[in-house]
Design a protein around this motif. Structure first.
Motif, PDB file in Angstrom:
ATOM      1  N   THR A   1       4.073   6.540  -5.219  1.00  0.00           N
ATOM      2  CA  THR A   1       4.341   5.182  -4.750  1.00  0.00           C
ATOM      3  C   THR A   1       3.677   4.927  -3.390  1.00  0.00           C
ATOM      4  OG1 THR A   1       6.519   5.934  -3.949  1.00  0.00           O
ATOM      5  CG2 THR A   1       6.450   4.782  -6.066  1.00  0.00           C
ATOM      6  N   ALA A   2       3.604   5.950  -2.560  1.00  0.00           N
ATOM      7  CA  ALA A   2       2.877   5.799  -1.293  1.00  0.00           C
ATOM      8  C   ALA A   2       1.394   5.537  -1.555  1.00  0.00           C
ATOM      9  CB  ALA A   2       3.058   7.041  -0.429  1.00  0.00           C
ATOM     10  N   ALA A   3       0.825   6.265  -2.511  1.00  0.00           N
ATOM     11  CA  ALA A   3      -0.579   6.043  -2.868  1.00  0.00           C
ATOM     12  C   ALA A   3      -0.786   4.650  -3.449  1.00  0.00           C
ATOM     13  CB  ALA A   3      -1.033   7.103  -3.870  1.00  0.00           C
ATOM     14  N   ALA A   4       0.198   4.158  -4.204  1.00  0.00           N
ATOM     15  CA  ALA A   4       0.102   2.814  -4.772  1.00  0.00           C
ATOM     16  C   ALA A   4       0.077   1.757  -3.673  1.00  0.00           C
ATOM     17  CB  ALA A   4       1.261   2.565  -5.730  1.00  0.00           C
ATOM     18  N   ARG A   5       0.903   1.924  -2.653  1.00  0.00           N
ATOM     19  CA  ARG A   5       0.904   0.958  -1.548  1.00  0.00           C
ATOM     20  C   ARG A   5      -0.428   0.984  -0.801  1.00  0.00           C
ATOM     21  NH1 ARG A   5       6.111   3.595  -0.698  1.00  0.00           N
ATOM     22  NH2 ARG A   5       7.700   2.359  -1.795  1.00  0.00           N
ATOM     23  N   GLU A   6      -0.990   2.169  -0.634  1.00  0.00           N
ATOM     24  CA  GLU A   6      -2.293   2.278   0.016  1.00  0.00           C
ATOM     25  C   GLU A   6      -3.371   1.580  -0.817  1.00  0.00           C
ATOM     26  OE1 GLU A   6      -3.077   6.386   0.655  1.00  0.00           O
ATOM     27  OE2 GLU A   6      -1.469   6.633   2.134  1.00  0.00           O
ATOM     28  N   ARG A   7      -3.288   1.739  -2.141  1.00  0.00           N
ATOM     29  CA  ARG A   7      -4.265   1.106  -3.026  1.00  0.00           C
ATOM     30  C   ARG A   7      -4.134  -0.414  -2.967  1.00  0.00           C
ATOM     31  NH1 ARG A   7      -9.241   1.125  -5.060  1.00  0.00           N
ATOM     32  NH2 ARG A   7      -9.360   0.871  -7.318  1.00  0.00           N
ATOM     33  N   ALA A   8      -2.907  -0.918  -2.916  1.00  0.00           N
ATOM     34  CA  ALA A   8      -2.691  -2.366  -2.819  1.00  0.00           C
ATOM     35  C   ALA A   8      -3.305  -2.916  -1.536  1.00  0.00           C
ATOM     36  CB  ALA A   8      -1.201  -2.675  -2.878  1.00  0.00           C
ATOM     37  N   ALA A   9      -3.128  -2.184  -0.429  1.00  0.00           N
ATOM     38  CA  ALA A   9      -3.725  -2.620   0.833  1.00  0.00           C
ATOM     39  C   ALA A   9      -5.247  -2.571   0.757  1.00  0.00           C
ATOM     40  CB  ALA A   9      -3.208  -1.744   1.970  1.00  0.00           C
ATOM     41  N   GLU A  10      -5.777  -1.517   0.157  1.00  0.00           N
ATOM     42  CA  GLU A  10      -7.227  -1.369   0.030  1.00  0.00           C
ATOM     43  C   GLU A  10      -7.842  -2.536  -0.745  1.00  0.00           C
ATOM     44  OE1 GLU A  10     -10.410   1.645  -2.204  1.00  0.00           O
ATOM     45  OE2 GLU A  10      -8.288   2.166  -2.099  1.00  0.00           O
ATOM     46  N   LEU A  11      -7.157  -2.981  -1.795  1.00  0.00           N
ATOM     47  CA  LEU A  11      -7.685  -4.056  -2.635  1.00  0.00           C
ATOM     48  C   LEU A  11      -7.265  -5.439  -2.156  1.00  0.00           C
ATOM     49  CD1 LEU A  11      -7.326  -2.580  -6.249  1.00  0.00           C
ATOM     50  CD2 LEU A  11      -9.267  -2.454  -4.671  1.00  0.00           C
ATOM     51  N   GLY A  12      -6.494  -5.506  -1.082  1.00  0.00           N
ATOM     52  CA  GLY A  12      -6.101  -6.790  -0.530  1.00  0.00           C
ATOM     53  C   GLY A  12      -5.068  -7.534  -1.348  1.00  0.00           C
ATOM     54  N   VAL A  13      -4.194  -6.798  -2.062  1.00  0.00           N
ATOM     55  CA  VAL A  13      -3.197  -7.451  -2.916  1.00  0.00           C
ATOM     56  C   VAL A  13      -1.774  -7.066  -2.518  1.00  0.00           C
ATOM     57  CG1 VAL A  13      -4.786  -7.671  -4.853  1.00  0.00           C
ATOM     58  CG2 VAL A  13      -3.359  -5.608  -4.671  1.00  0.00           C
ATOM     59  N   ALA A  14      -1.588  -6.523  -1.334  1.00  0.00           N
ATOM     60  CA  ALA A  14      -0.261  -6.053  -0.926  1.00  0.00           C
ATOM     61  C   ALA A  14       0.756  -7.178  -0.819  1.00  0.00           C
ATOM     62  CB  ALA A  14      -0.358  -5.312   0.413  1.00  0.00           C
TER      63      ALA A  14
ATOM     64  N   CYS B   1       5.059   3.682 -12.822  1.00  0.00           N
ATOM     65  CA  CYS B   1       3.759   3.070 -12.526  1.00  0.00           C
ATOM     66  C   CYS B   1       2.745   4.035 -11.961  1.00  0.00           C
ATOM     67  CB  CYS B   1       3.949   1.906 -11.559  1.00  0.00           C
ATOM     68  SG  CYS B   1       4.522   2.409  -9.909  1.00  0.00           S
ATOM     69  N   GLY B   2       3.147   5.265 -11.609  1.00  0.00           N
ATOM     70  CA  GLY B   2       2.207   6.197 -11.005  1.00  0.00           C
ATOM     71  C   GLY B   2       1.662   5.670  -9.697  1.00  0.00           C
ATOM     72  N   LYS B   3       0.347   5.698  -9.555  1.00  0.00           N
ATOM     73  CA  LYS B   3      -0.294   5.254  -8.311  1.00  0.00           C
ATOM     74  C   LYS B   3      -0.631   3.766  -8.322  1.00  0.00           C
ATOM     75  CE  LYS B   3      -2.154   9.831  -7.255  1.00  0.00           C
ATOM     76  NZ  LYS B   3      -3.368  10.635  -6.960  1.00  0.00           N
ATOM     77  N   GLY B   4      -0.085   3.024  -9.292  1.00  0.00           N
ATOM     78  CA  GLY B   4      -0.145   1.570  -9.246  1.00  0.00           C
ATOM     79  C   GLY B   4      -1.474   0.945  -9.590  1.00  0.00           C
ATOM     80  N   GLU B   5      -2.349   1.682 -10.274  1.00  0.00           N
ATOM     81  CA  GLU B   5      -3.689   1.150 -10.532  1.00  0.00           C
ATOM     82  C   GLU B   5      -3.662  -0.077 -11.433  1.00  0.00           C
ATOM     83  OE1 GLU B   5      -7.942   1.575  -9.760  1.00  0.00           O
ATOM     84  OE2 GLU B   5      -6.067   2.146  -8.775  1.00  0.00           O
ATOM     85  N   LEU B   6      -2.789  -0.083 -12.429  1.00  0.00           N
ATOM     86  CA  LEU B   6      -2.693  -1.252 -13.309  1.00  0.00           C
ATOM     87  C   LEU B   6      -2.317  -2.489 -12.504  1.00  0.00           C
ATOM     88  CD1 LEU B   6      -1.054  -1.450 -16.819  1.00  0.00           C
ATOM     89  CD2 LEU B   6      -0.466  -3.122 -15.079  1.00  0.00           C
ATOM     90  N   LEU B   7      -1.229  -2.406 -11.769  1.00  0.00           N
ATOM     91  CA  LEU B   7      -0.781  -3.571 -11.005  1.00  0.00           C
ATOM     92  C   LEU B   7      -1.803  -3.998  -9.954  1.00  0.00           C
ATOM     93  CD1 LEU B   7       3.037  -3.133 -10.282  1.00  0.00           C
ATOM     94  CD2 LEU B   7       1.914  -5.151 -11.245  1.00  0.00           C
ATOM     95  N   CYS B   8      -2.363  -3.053  -9.243  1.00  0.00           N
ATOM     96  CA  CYS B   8      -3.267  -3.403  -8.147  1.00  0.00           C
ATOM     97  C   CYS B   8      -4.564  -4.028  -8.655  1.00  0.00           C
ATOM     98  CB  CYS B   8      -3.572  -2.165  -7.308  1.00  0.00           C
ATOM     99  SG  CYS B   8      -2.167  -1.559  -6.349  1.00  0.00           S
TER     100      CYS B   8
END
Length: 248
Positions: free
Chosen positions: A72-85, A45-52
């Motif tokens: 994966t750490a960057a993906a978790r940060e992105r999820a928190a940033e977008l409010g979808v964690a 998934c890389g940095k999780g942009e699709l999922l987030c």
């Protein structure tokens, strides 16, 4: 178990780790007419942009798996940033053997079919997690132009011309794997530029900040040669796209 540091240096400023723009990712999500609550498994998934972004825009939920702890750490940060964690989770692990605990509506491997040993194996891996009537998403390069010589093949990071199909051959191969191709969104040369050329700035800034690092010589040589290699070969000969498939 992790990616070599050179990968994370090159893609340190990227959200999408493929020659796909955020606009094209959004187009793909709209084209698929995703129902809210759809479960998604994103392998490599890389940095999780699709999922987030799809959790934000379409209400999906799901899991991403990637071998890079940095990504994966960057993906978790992105999820928190977008409010979808609360709707998406990211696992640091080997995606090549990962199967969802419960069948999912979308099983994706966007740009990393080596996890299944190639295109055929990756389609079979995705099938193992897919609910009846679900969608598989496969991101894959293809020959935009057939290479005329071995130098072109090598510059496109392929061992042999036969490592890739052309676009008609790739679409036909999906059919031979008993899949219907139901959507596709293709990269263009600008997409490739935004992915590859952006790496040069990442590398240069890293070199300026880390002149004594053990990787500095390797990355300096890459920066010296990569721009010409890209404009001479990669942007002319390589295509890339995400293909939506359904089992027949």
């Amino acid at each position: 178990m992790d990616l070599p540091r050179s990968f994370t240096i090159r893609e340190s400023g990227h959200r999408l780790l493929n020659p796909f723009t955020t606009e094209k990712l959004a187009i793909l999500g709209e084209a698929l007419r995703i129902e809210p609550g759809t479960a998604v498994l994103d392998l490599a998934c890389g940095k999780g942009e699709l999922l987030c972004t799809w959790a934000r825009d379409h209400g999906v939920r799901g899991t991403g798996v990637d071998i890079s702890s940095v990504f994966t750490a960057a993906a978790r940060e992105r999820a928190a940033e977008l409010g979808v964690a609360d709707r998406v989770a990211f696992v640091h692990g080997d995606a090549s053997g990962h199967v969802a605990d419960e069948p999912v509506g979308i099983a994706a491997c966007v740009g990393a079919t080596w996890i299944g040993g190639g295109l055929d194996g990756t389609v079979e891996l995705l099938r193992r997690s897919l609910a009846p009537g679900g969608l598989m998403l496969v991101g894959e390069p293809y020959w935009r132009r057939r290479p005329e010589d071995a130098a072109t093949v090598a510059a496109c990071h392929m061992g042999d011309e036969s490592d890739l199909y052309d676009l008609p051959g790739l679409v036909a191969r999906f059919g031979e794997l008993d899949c219907d191709v139901v959507e596709m969104v293709l990269a263009d040369q600008d997409s490739w530029d935004r992915y590859v050329a952006a790496q040069w700035l990442n590398v240069r800034r890293w070199l300026d900040a880390n002149p004594g690092d053990e990787l500095a010589g390797e990355m300096r040589e890459e920066l010296r040669t990569a721009p010409v290699q890209h404009v001479r070969y990669q942007r002319e000969y390589l295509g890339w796209g995400v293909f939506a498939l359904m089992n027949r």
